[in-house]
Enzyme design. Structure first.
Site, PDB file in Angstrom:
ATOM      1  N   ILE A 121       0.906  -1.263   0.045  1.00  0.00           N
ATOM      2  CA  ILE A 121      -0.156   0.111   0.049  1.00  0.00           C
ATOM      3  C   ILE A 121       0.981   1.296  -0.074  1.00  0.00           C
ATOM      4  O   ILE A 121       1.890   1.303   0.825  1.00  0.00           O
ATOM      5  CB  ILE A 121      -0.773   0.202   1.212  1.00  0.00           C
ATOM      6  CG1 ILE A 121      -1.449  -1.164   1.688  1.00  0.00           C
ATOM      7  CG2 ILE A 121      -1.864   1.084   1.327  1.00  0.00           C
ATOM      8  CD1 ILE A 121      -2.729  -1.738   0.600  1.00  0.00           C
ATOM      9  N   CYS A 122       0.585   2.250  -0.911  1.00  0.00           N
ATOM     10  CA  CYS A 122       1.401   3.434  -0.900  1.00  0.00           C
ATOM     11  C   CYS A 122       1.286   4.217   0.635  1.00  0.00           C
ATOM     12  O   CYS A 122       0.156   4.486   0.779  1.00  0.00           O
ATOM     13  CB  CYS A 122       0.915   4.363  -2.110  1.00  0.00           C
ATOM     14  SG  CYS A 122       1.515   5.877  -1.928  1.00  0.00           S
ATOM     15  N   VAL A 123       2.293   4.463   1.061  1.00  0.00           N
ATOM     16  CA  VAL A 123       2.187   4.962   2.330  1.00  0.00           C
ATOM     17  C   VAL A 123       1.395   6.394   2.528  1.00  0.00           C
ATOM     18  O   VAL A 123       0.661   6.585   3.557  1.00  0.00           O
ATOM     19  CB  VAL A 123       3.676   4.835   3.317  1.00  0.00           C
ATOM     20  CG1 VAL A 123       4.634   5.848   2.483  1.00  0.00           C
ATOM     21  CG2 VAL A 123       3.531   5.258   4.636  1.00  0.00           C
ATOM     22  N   ALA A 163      -2.133   5.979   2.016  1.00  0.00           N
ATOM     23  CA  ALA A 163      -2.669   5.641   2.973  1.00  0.00           C
ATOM     24  C   ALA A 163      -3.169   6.260   4.123  1.00  0.00           C
ATOM     25  O   ALA A 163      -4.005   6.669   4.888  1.00  0.00           O
ATOM     26  CB  ALA A 163      -1.818   3.999   3.280  1.00  0.00           C
TER      27      ALA A 163
END
Length: 140
Positions: free
Chosen positions: A89-91, A94
């Site tokens: 997941i793209c931090v 997110a």
């Protein structure tokens, strides 16, 4: 011998969107057709998955889902466990949508974490690495 392209699923659709469900069905199909989840000779995964933008909501373990709808978070978790599939997941997307792990909650002074088990917050460099070579990018 040529190394087959590894499909890269770039999922941007919110888990309530039909495209998010289609992405899961596609991933299941690819993984079920692959007899081994990794190319052991080349240590190459059968599939790469990257959740970006609104798809980050998929990793929220506190997201409520009614009983008559499929729970995509749980279905991705089952798929990840069965096939040893990393769920990246793209931090930044997110965090901007209220999804955080313990480390980022501490770093950014947030109250608690809510990242579902099996999902991992990563930087965009992870996506760039997945795109190296001859990947087949499929966007949902």
């Amino acid at each position: 011998m040529t190394i087959p392209d590894t499909p890269l699923l770039l999922i941007t659709a919110d888990p309530s969107h039909p495209l998010a469900h289609l992405a899961l069905r596609y991933a299941k199909s690819v993984l079920e057709q692959t007899t081994i989840s990794t190319d052991t000779e080349h240590n190459k995964p059968a599939l790469n998955v990257f959740f970006y933008a609104d798809a980050a909501h998929t990793a929220n373990r506190l997201r409520w889902q009614s009983a008559e709808q499929a729970n995509l978070t749980q279905e991705w978790q089952v798929l990840a466990e069965r096939y040893q599939l990393p769920l990246a997941i793209c931090v930044s997307t997110a965090l901007s949508r209220g999804v955080s792990d313990d480390d980022n909650s501490t770093r950014h002074q947030l109250q608690g974490d809510n990242l579902a088990q099996g999902f991992h917050l990563v930087g965009l460099s992870e996506l760039a690495m997945m795109m190296q070579g001859n990947c087949r990018l499929i966007s949902f």
